[in-house]
Design an enzyme around this catalytic site. Structure first.
Site, mmCIF file in Angstrom:
data_model
loop_
_atom_site.group_PDB
_atom_site.id
_atom_site.type_symbol
_atom_site.label_atom_id
_atom_site.label_comp_id
_atom_site.label_asym_id
_atom_site.label_seq_id
_atom_site.Cartn_x
_atom_site.Cartn_y
_atom_site.Cartn_z
ATOM 1 C CG ASP A 1 -47.438 49.053 38.937
ATOM 2 O OD1 ASP A 1 -47.843 50.181 38.597
ATOM 3 O OD2 ASP A 1 -47.499 48.057 38.194
ATOM 4 C CG LEU B 1 -56.759 33.687 35.738
ATOM 5 C CD1 LEU B 1 -56.286 33.738 37.194
ATOM 6 C CD2 LEU B 1 -58.261 33.453 35.686
ATOM 7 N N GLY B 2 -55.228 36.679 32.442
ATOM 8 C CA GLY B 2 -54.904 38.005 31.949
ATOM 9 C C GLY B 2 -53.425 38.144 31.682
ATOM 10 C CB ALA B 3 -51.257 39.355 29.580
ATOM 11 N N GLY B 4 -50.043 41.396 31.680
ATOM 12 C CA GLY B 4 -49.658 42.761 32.006
ATOM 13 C C GLY B 4 -48.201 42.996 31.683
ATOM 14 C CE LYS C 1 -48.539 39.065 37.161
ATOM 15 N NZ LYS C 1 -48.607 40.503 37.462
ATOM 16 C CG MET D 1 -44.682 43.031 36.421
ATOM 17 S SD MET D 1 -42.914 43.364 36.490
ATOM 18 C CE MET D 1 -42.382 41.981 37.501
ATOM 19 N N GLY D 2 -45.957 40.074 33.017
ATOM 20 C CA GLY D 2 -46.095 38.733 32.458
ATOM 21 C C GLY D 2 -47.542 38.324 32.312
ATOM 22 C CB VAL E 1 -52.197 36.185 35.506
ATOM 23 C CG1 VAL E 1 -52.656 35.563 36.827
ATOM 24 C CG2 VAL E 1 -51.316 37.396 35.766
#
Length: 591
Positions: free
Chosen positions: A150, A34-37, A56, A39-40, A42
């Site tokens: 955040d 689904l995505g990444a950021g 996540k 923190m890690g 998803v």
């Protein structure tokens, strides 16, 4: 899109797993990224019952730090207690895993970050509704002693019925990790409050500041101190006044209050909600009706509800742990064979030998009919549950394609046609040989007047001693803000009405349970499993009025198959459509 905005194309909602992605985490098979950021990463996964979740997995740099792991475990424990209607509920977590992970309910919508990048600033009314919904989410978060830390457009997802705040409290876990040299920064400078930028403690007012900065971005297209280098944004946050030149005039007073340099000068979340409600652009009503979003954005949300099709091999993998691959088809599913779901007695619901998963409880296929909404077992057409049609949203259609779906569902515009088909069609499948029958005199629910006279009645579950039930969760406090939300007894969460099959809902003056469930009203809040089982057999309740339960009373609900039992303690009720608070214990029968 403004002329100075760089061209942007939304990434595919669901991305194929790569060789670097795991295929299974904590017993959950992964089907897409689904995505990444910071923190890690998803991923999309499903619960054993077929509900989609966002899972996540934290970054290796964080997973290897013992201080982070300890703080992460604390924050996950706090996050489990948060049950706000505008937050993504925590479903599962692996705080002791080699690589910690967290699973929350999947929200079928893009992030605010994606929305602004793709569509530009949002209308004034939409911004006010967003602020009110996010402020209510922050109230639920702060009530458990958690500060988000955040809050930013990337951590707010847009669903058809309002925003959902994600990643609450997890940024605090990363505060314990010395990040020098890793290239990571926890928190987003463009939305950090001055006290956060200077290393002072974060409070609820810190999140209100972030809400103001987020709203400036959504209303004007850029954060209040620009989107340049991090150090420059942090300096301006502490020493300069925000730039609200692109924000509509009617929003500036409220946003400037949220962006006050001193925390004590900022409004509370309740004051933010009140200011949004009284704003002329809203008209005194905070309602996430169909027109709360621009039409172009509504179509984008539909893409997120079109979940990847999970083939039969993947469904079998969910039922057989240990398989090392997860198959996913990211193209839309082919049109299913027309099927109507008709009511069947509980004794026909046993899974066939060797099947990967049992049929969906309470429904059976009737071949050869036109497609229609699922008809609940126990009578009544699609509107019979609480005066509204079931399964008529895009999300319900998507869930019908998930792991463990027993039949394909086609949506029909005329729910009365579904009722007629269910009443005239024969019940699918013979009664299971040897199924227990109720003892003479055992109370049973009368058949629904809308069912066919030939339909077999639901069998009363065989009696079971209290020792046969084990606690799944206990003391989970839940709040339904209005009659549009109900309590999901299986997961201990608050969900929109008509989205689950085992629930406690509420009308204006009474609690509502599934027509196929048994219920019993206890004398006081000390109601236990043994009392429930005795009362269900001798004094079952046809209705559960607020007045009969009392402000500190309790009642229990048993599922149609007798495997699940919930004890619901009433904490507070409000007349009409006011909020209702309960505490729920869920027990599951062994074997």
């Amino acid at each position: 899109m403004s002329a100075d905005r760089s061209p942007f194309t939304l990434q595919p909602v669901f991305q194929e797993l790569t060789a670097d992605d795991p295929r299974e985490v904590g017993g959950h098979l992964l089907y897409a990224r689904l995505g990444a950021g910071g923190m890690g990463r998803v991923y999309l996964s499903y619960t054993p019952g077929g509900r989609p979740v966002a899972l996540k997995v934290v970054r290796p740099e964080l997973a290897g730090d013992p201080d982070f792991r300890a703080r992460f475990a604390q924050e996950v424990a706090s996050a489990r207690r948060i049950h706000g209607l505008f937050t993504a509920q925590v479903v599962d977590a692996g705080v002791d895993a080699a690589t910690p992970w967290l699973a929350t309910t999947y929200v079928p919508g893009p992030s605010l970050q994606q929305v602004v990048q793709r569509f530009g600033p949002l209308p004034e009314r939409t911004v006010l509704l967003l602020m009110a919904g996010i402020a209510e989410a922050l109230q639920a978060i702060h009530a458990t002693g958690v500060v988000h830390r955040d809050l930013k457009p990337g951590n707010v997802l847009i669903a058809p019925d309002g925003p959902r705040v994600i990643d609450f409290g997890i940024a605090r876990a990363a505060d314990a990790v010395p990040l020098t040299g890793t290239g990571l920064r926890i928190g987003s400078p463009a939305y950090m409050a001055p006290e956060q930028a200077t290393g002072r403690p974060a409070t609820a007012a810190t999140d209100v500041y972030a809400l103001g900065a987020l709203a400036v971005h959504v209303a004007g297209g850029t954060p209040p101190f620009g989107d340049g280098p991090d150090l420059g944004a942090l300096y301006r946050t502490v020493h300069e006044e925000p730039d609200l030149g692109r924000v509509p005039e009617g929003l500036r007073e409220l946003l400037l209050r949220c962006l006050a340099k001193r925390p004590e000068h900022r409004p509370t979340t309740a004051e933010v909600i009140a200011a949004a409600r009284s704003h002329p652009a809203v008209g005194g009503h905070l309602r996430f009706a169909e027109d709360w979003l621009p039409q172009s954005l509504t179509s984008q949300i539909d893409r997120h509800a079109d979940l990847p099709q999970v083939p039969a091999e993947a469904a079998e993998a969910t039922a057989r742990p240990g398989l090392d691959s997860a198959l996913t088809v990211l193209a839309p599913a082919a049109a299913p064979t027309p099927t109507v779901l008709a009511p069947v007695p509980a004794t026909t619901q046993a899974p066939s030998p060797g099947s990967a998963q049992p049929p969906s409880p309470g429904y059976a296929r009737v071949p050869g009919q036109a497609g229609g909404d699922p008809v609940p077992r126990g009578g009544a057409h699609g509107r019979g549950r609480r005066g509204r049609s079931l399964g008529r949203t895009a999300l319900t259609a998507a869930v019908a394609l998930t792991v463990g779906a027993a039949a394909a569902v086609l949506l029909l515009d005329d729910p009365d046609a579904v009722e007629a088909a269910a009443d005239e069609a024969p019940i699918a499948g013979p009664t299971t040989p040897g199924a227990p029958t109720p003892a003479p005199g055992t109370p049973t629910a009368p058949p629904s007047p809308t069912r066919s006279a030939t339909a077999a009645p639901t069998a009363t579950p065989p009696p079971a001693p209290a020792a046969d039930y084990a606690a799944d969760y206990r003391g989970t406090e839940l709040t339904s803000a209005d009659s549009g939300y109900e309590f999901d007894l299986a997961t201990g969460t608050v969900v929109p009405v008509d989205s689950v099959t085992w629930y406690v809902s509420r009308g204006e003056s009474e609690f509502l349970v599934p027509e196929t469930a048994d219920s019993f009203i206890g004398r006081d809040a000390g109601l236990g499993v043994a009392d429930c089982l005795k009362g269900l057999g001798s004094r079952p309740a046809g209705r559960i009025p607020f007045a009969a339960v009392g402000p500190r009373g309790a009642f229990c609900v048993r599922s149609a198959d007798g495997r699940d039992l919930a004890v619901v303690r009433v904490l507070s009720t409000a007349p009409g459509d006011g909020p209702v608070r309960v505490s729920v214990d869920h027990y599951r029968r062994n074997g």
